[in-house]
Write a protein that holds these residues in place. Structure first.
Motif, PDB file in Angstrom:
ATOM      1  N   PRO A  64       0.898  -1.271  -0.021  1.00 20.97           N
ATOM      2  CA  PRO A  64       0.054  -0.055  -0.027  1.00 20.97           C
ATOM      3  C   PRO A  64       0.967   1.377   0.054  1.00 20.97           C
ATOM      4  CG  PRO A  64      -0.855  -1.465   1.657  1.00 20.97           C
ATOM      5  CD  PRO A  64       0.539  -2.219   1.081  1.00 20.97           C
ATOM      6  N   SER A  65       0.589   2.112  -0.815  1.00 25.52           N
ATOM      7  CA  SER A  65       1.227   3.290  -1.092  1.00 25.52           C
ATOM      8  C   SER A  65       0.762   4.679  -0.079  1.00 25.52           C
ATOM      9  CB  SER A  65       1.286   4.181  -2.348  1.00 25.52           C
ATOM     10  OG  SER A  65       1.953   3.226  -3.278  1.00 25.52           O
ATOM     11  N   ILE A  66       0.568   4.102   1.282  1.00 26.50           N
ATOM     12  CA  ILE A  66       0.288   5.128   2.243  1.00 26.50           C
ATOM     13  C   ILE A  66       1.506   5.460   3.157  1.00 26.50           C
ATOM     14  CG2 ILE A  66      -2.034   4.325   2.485  1.00 26.50           C
ATOM     15  CD1 ILE A  66      -1.324   3.070   5.150  1.00 26.50           C
ATOM     16  N   ILE A  81       7.580   4.023   1.360  1.00 28.79           N
ATOM     17  CA  ILE A  81       7.267   2.947   0.265  1.00 28.79           C
ATOM     18  C   ILE A  81       7.287   3.686  -1.113  1.00 28.79           C
ATOM     19  CG2 ILE A  81       5.362   1.601  -0.654  1.00 28.79           C
ATOM     20  CD1 ILE A  81       7.094  -0.070   1.304  1.00 28.79           C
ATOM     21  N   ILE A  82       6.616   5.018  -1.084  1.00 33.29           N
ATOM     22  CA  ILE A  82       6.380   5.684  -2.307  1.00 33.29           C
ATOM     23  C   ILE A  82       7.767   5.992  -2.863  1.00 33.29           C
ATOM     24  CG2 ILE A  82       5.527   7.945  -3.195  1.00 33.29           C
ATOM     25  CD1 ILE A  82       3.487   7.976  -1.088  1.00 33.29           C
ATOM     26  N   GLU A  83       8.872   6.494  -2.154  1.00 34.27           N
ATOM     27  CA  GLU A  83       9.891   6.706  -2.741  1.00 34.27           C
ATOM     28  C   GLU A  83      10.929   5.379  -3.197  1.00 34.27           C
ATOM     29  OE1 GLU A  83      11.482   9.877  -3.149  1.00 34.27           O
ATOM     30  OE2 GLU A  83       9.328  10.042  -2.887  1.00 34.27           O
ATOM     31  N   LYS A  84      10.514   4.300  -2.560  1.00 32.54           N
ATOM     32  CA  LYS A  84      11.184   2.930  -2.995  1.00 32.54           C
ATOM     33  C   LYS A  84      10.605   2.800  -4.349  1.00 32.54           C
ATOM     34  CE  LYS A  84      12.642   1.084   1.410  1.00 32.54           C
ATOM     35  NZ  LYS A  84      12.566   0.034   2.053  1.00 32.54           N
ATOM     36  N   VAL A 137      12.172   2.184  -8.290  1.00 30.00           N
ATOM     37  CA  VAL A 137      12.247   0.880  -9.090  1.00 30.00           C
ATOM     38  C   VAL A 137      11.812   1.336 -10.273  1.00 30.00           C
ATOM     39  CG1 VAL A 137      10.894  -1.052  -9.411  1.00 30.00           C
ATOM     40  CG2 VAL A 137      11.742  -0.770  -7.050  1.00 30.00           C
ATOM     41  N   PHE A 138      10.594   2.375 -10.349  1.00 30.30           N
ATOM     42  CA  PHE A 138      10.418   2.747 -11.851  1.00 30.30           C
ATOM     43  C   PHE A 138      11.220   3.710 -12.549  1.00 30.30           C
ATOM     44  CE2 PHE A 138       5.748   2.571  -9.847  1.00 30.30           C
ATOM     45  CZ  PHE A 138       5.562   1.455 -10.471  1.00 30.30           C
ATOM     46  N   ARG A 139      12.162   4.318 -11.643  1.00 21.35           N
ATOM     47  CA  ARG A 139      13.370   5.059 -12.511  1.00 21.35           C
ATOM     48  C   ARG A 139      14.286   4.223 -12.920  1.00 21.35           C
ATOM     49  NH1 ARG A 139      15.275   9.024  -8.372  1.00 21.35           N
ATOM     50  NH2 ARG A 139      13.262  10.078  -8.596  1.00 21.35           N
ATOM     51  N   LYS A 192      10.177  10.433 -17.120  1.00 25.54           N
ATOM     52  CA  LYS A 192      10.691  10.940 -15.669  1.00 25.54           C
ATOM     53  C   LYS A 192       9.584  11.973 -15.311  1.00 25.54           C
ATOM     54  CE  LYS A 192      14.612  13.141 -13.500  1.00 25.54           C
ATOM     55  NZ  LYS A 192      13.901  14.299 -12.899  1.00 25.54           N
ATOM     56  N   LEU A 193       8.979  12.801 -16.252  1.00 27.85           N
ATOM     57  CA  LEU A 193       8.099  13.812 -15.931  1.00 27.85           C
ATOM     58  C   LEU A 193       6.920  13.325 -15.174  1.00 27.85           C
ATOM     59  CD1 LEU A 193       6.935  16.834 -15.926  1.00 27.85           C
ATOM     60  CD2 LEU A 193       6.186  16.329 -18.404  1.00 27.85           C
ATOM     61  N   PHE A 194       6.187  12.195 -16.060  1.00 27.87           N
ATOM     62  CA  PHE A 194       5.040  11.797 -15.569  1.00 27.87           C
ATOM     63  C   PHE A 194       5.231  10.823 -14.153  1.00 27.87           C
ATOM     64  CE2 PHE A 194       3.852  11.087 -20.203  1.00 27.87           C
ATOM     65  CZ  PHE A 194       3.300  12.409 -20.168  1.00 27.87           C
ATOM     66  N   LEU A 195       6.504  10.244 -14.076  1.00 29.59           N
ATOM     67  CA  LEU A 195       6.591   9.450 -12.927  1.00 29.59           C
ATOM     68  C   LEU A 195       6.964  10.540 -11.673  1.00 29.59           C
ATOM     69  CD1 LEU A 195       7.657   7.127 -11.129  1.00 29.59           C
ATOM     70  CD2 LEU A 195       9.960   7.483 -11.913  1.00 29.59           C
ATOM     71  N   ASP A 196       7.493  11.654 -11.867  1.00 30.41           N
ATOM     72  CA  ASP A 196       7.528  12.613 -10.716  1.00 30.41           C
ATOM     73  C   ASP A 196       6.004  13.276 -10.326  1.00 30.41           C
ATOM     74  OD1 ASP A 196      10.208  12.577 -10.813  1.00 30.41           O
ATOM     75  OD2 ASP A 196      10.672  14.080 -11.951  1.00 30.41           O
ATOM     76  N   LEU A 197       5.397  13.362 -11.289  1.00 27.56           N
ATOM     77  CA  LEU A 197       3.848  13.982 -11.175  1.00 27.56           C
ATOM     78  C   LEU A 197       2.868  13.050 -10.307  1.00 27.56           C
ATOM     79  CD1 LEU A 197       3.254  15.518 -14.674  1.00 27.56           C
ATOM     80  CD2 LEU A 197       3.710  16.845 -12.539  1.00 27.56           C
TER      81      LEU A 197
END
Length: 387
Positions: A226-228, A232-235, A239-241, A365-370
């Motif tokens: 869960p992304s709460i 976890i969000i940063e990890k 991974v996506f980066r 990268k832009l979409f991932l950051d947003l």
């Protein structure tokens, strides 16, 4: 780009074929199987824990049934709603005539499981200790989870000298002592509440499971978490980066196909696939946000209101991606330059590949950051709801 040339060889002049190949490539990254075994006595809160880990409500259609007398006589599988390659297996109780401790692991098919979670709502009993010892012989990992600690804390709050820290320490010490008395060496017990997964030891349990898994399965568990939690969000973002480099190289290879308009179509297919993964991974798709709303008691509309990206809480399509892309004026110029370079002799194709890679990297990268920023906004809303 050589490794991606082997993955995707486009010889057809159809953007549909190219898009299909890219989808296959993206999906192959999500096909690592993770099978988690969960066992415990009837009434231990096993089903609620299983549902919490899968981020589904107890009363949803695909939830493990709760509040009923256990009648499980075989392994029941519950896939994660966003990641069907992650399977949570509800195991029958140990110690019955059909599942004696000595034969239990063989009869439930222990080889397919990556690790075991043994749950109890009070002290761990003899059968729990026996199972742990048998699992240890196989070389697989197991984890003791003491559930329903929120119930214990609520009961203890009636006392004048109540201390949450002291109560939790007492629960943990009692569980550890019980397991040691039954011959389990150095047991570690995680205290959890399936209704408040951001409290007590739930985050620590998740971190421990992630650390103990092989690297190729670590990301699978992480993306399903869960992304709460801000960490976890940063990890997930990391991974996506890391995956952006592969997608960028892939875009460059596809751009070498000298067919007008094909590169643009393929870029969009690639972006649609990647952004869909970002939205799902961060829990920003409609279904995930509604589950978060149901679990936290925060209305769905309030969660959606904190989102700023046009990509969150939407079905990701070519048209939506193009709409967002065209809002950045430089992208149109780069696309035009790519098509022009494509037909310049000798230099054209390498330049086109480079431009495709640059633009793909830029927008991924832009979409991932947003989307990561939106995930943090939802996390803040959830974690601060009672403040």
């Amino acid at each position: 780009y050589w490794m991606f040339e082997e993955t995707i060889k486009i010889t057809d002049n159809s953007s549909d074929v190219a898009a299909a190949r890219i989808r296959e490539y993206l999906e192959s990254k999500n096909n690592v199987l993770l099978n988690i075994a969960i066992t415990g006595e009837s009434g231990s809160g096993k089903s609620s824990f299983l549902n919490a880990f899968r981020d589904v409500e107890d009363d949803s259609e695909d939830a493990a049934p709760t509040g009923v007398k256990e009648t499980t006589l075989e392994v029941k599988e519950y896939p994660h709603p966003n990641y069907p390659n992650i399977i949570f297996s509800d195991l029958p109780g140990i110690g019955t005539t059909k599942f004696p401790a000595k034969k239990y692991l063989k009869r439930v098919g222990f080889k397919k499981f990556d690790f075991f979670i043994i749950i109890s709502a009070d002290r761990f009993r003899e059968n729990d200790a026996k199972l742990a010892k048998e699992i240890k012989k196989t070389g697989k990992n197991f984890y003791f989870v003491r559930s329903k600690v929120d119930h214990n804390l609520r009961d203890e709050q009636r006392k004048k000298d109540f201390s949450q820290e002291k109560t939790l320490a007492q629960i943990r010490d009692d569980c550890v002592k019980s397991l040691k008395d039954q011959g389990v060496e150095s047991p570690q017990v995680f205290l959890v509440s399936s209704h408040d997964i951001h409290l007590y030891d739930f985050p620590h349990l998740r971190e421990t499971l992630e650390r103990d898994l092989p690297e190729h399965k670590r990301d699978v568990l992480l993306l399903s978490s869960p992304s709460i939690f801000p960490d976890i969000i940063e990890k997930k973002k990391k991974v996506f980066r890391r995956q952006i480099w592969g997608l960028t190289a892939l875009s460059g290879v596809v751009a070498a196909v000298p067919v007008p308009g094909l590169s643009v179509g393929v870029d969009l297919a690639l972006l649609v696939g990647a952004v869909t993964r970002y939205v799902t991974g961060f829990g920003l798709n409609v279904a995930s946000l509604k589950r978060t709303a149901s679990r936290t008691g925060i209305p769905y509309d309030e969660l959606k209101a904190v989102l700023t990206s046009q990509l969150a809480a939407e079905h990701i399509t070519h048209d939506l991606i193009m709409k967002v892309v065209l809002q950045v004026s430089s992208r149109a110029a780069l696309m035009a330059a790519e098509e022009a370079f494509r037909f310049i002799p000798i230099v054209g194709i390498p330049a086109s590949m480079a431009l495709s890679a640059v633009t793909t990297y830029k927008f991924l990268k832009l979409f991932l950051d947003l989307l990561a920023e939106d995930a943090h906004r939802v996390s803040d809303k959830v974690l601060n709801k009672n403040k």
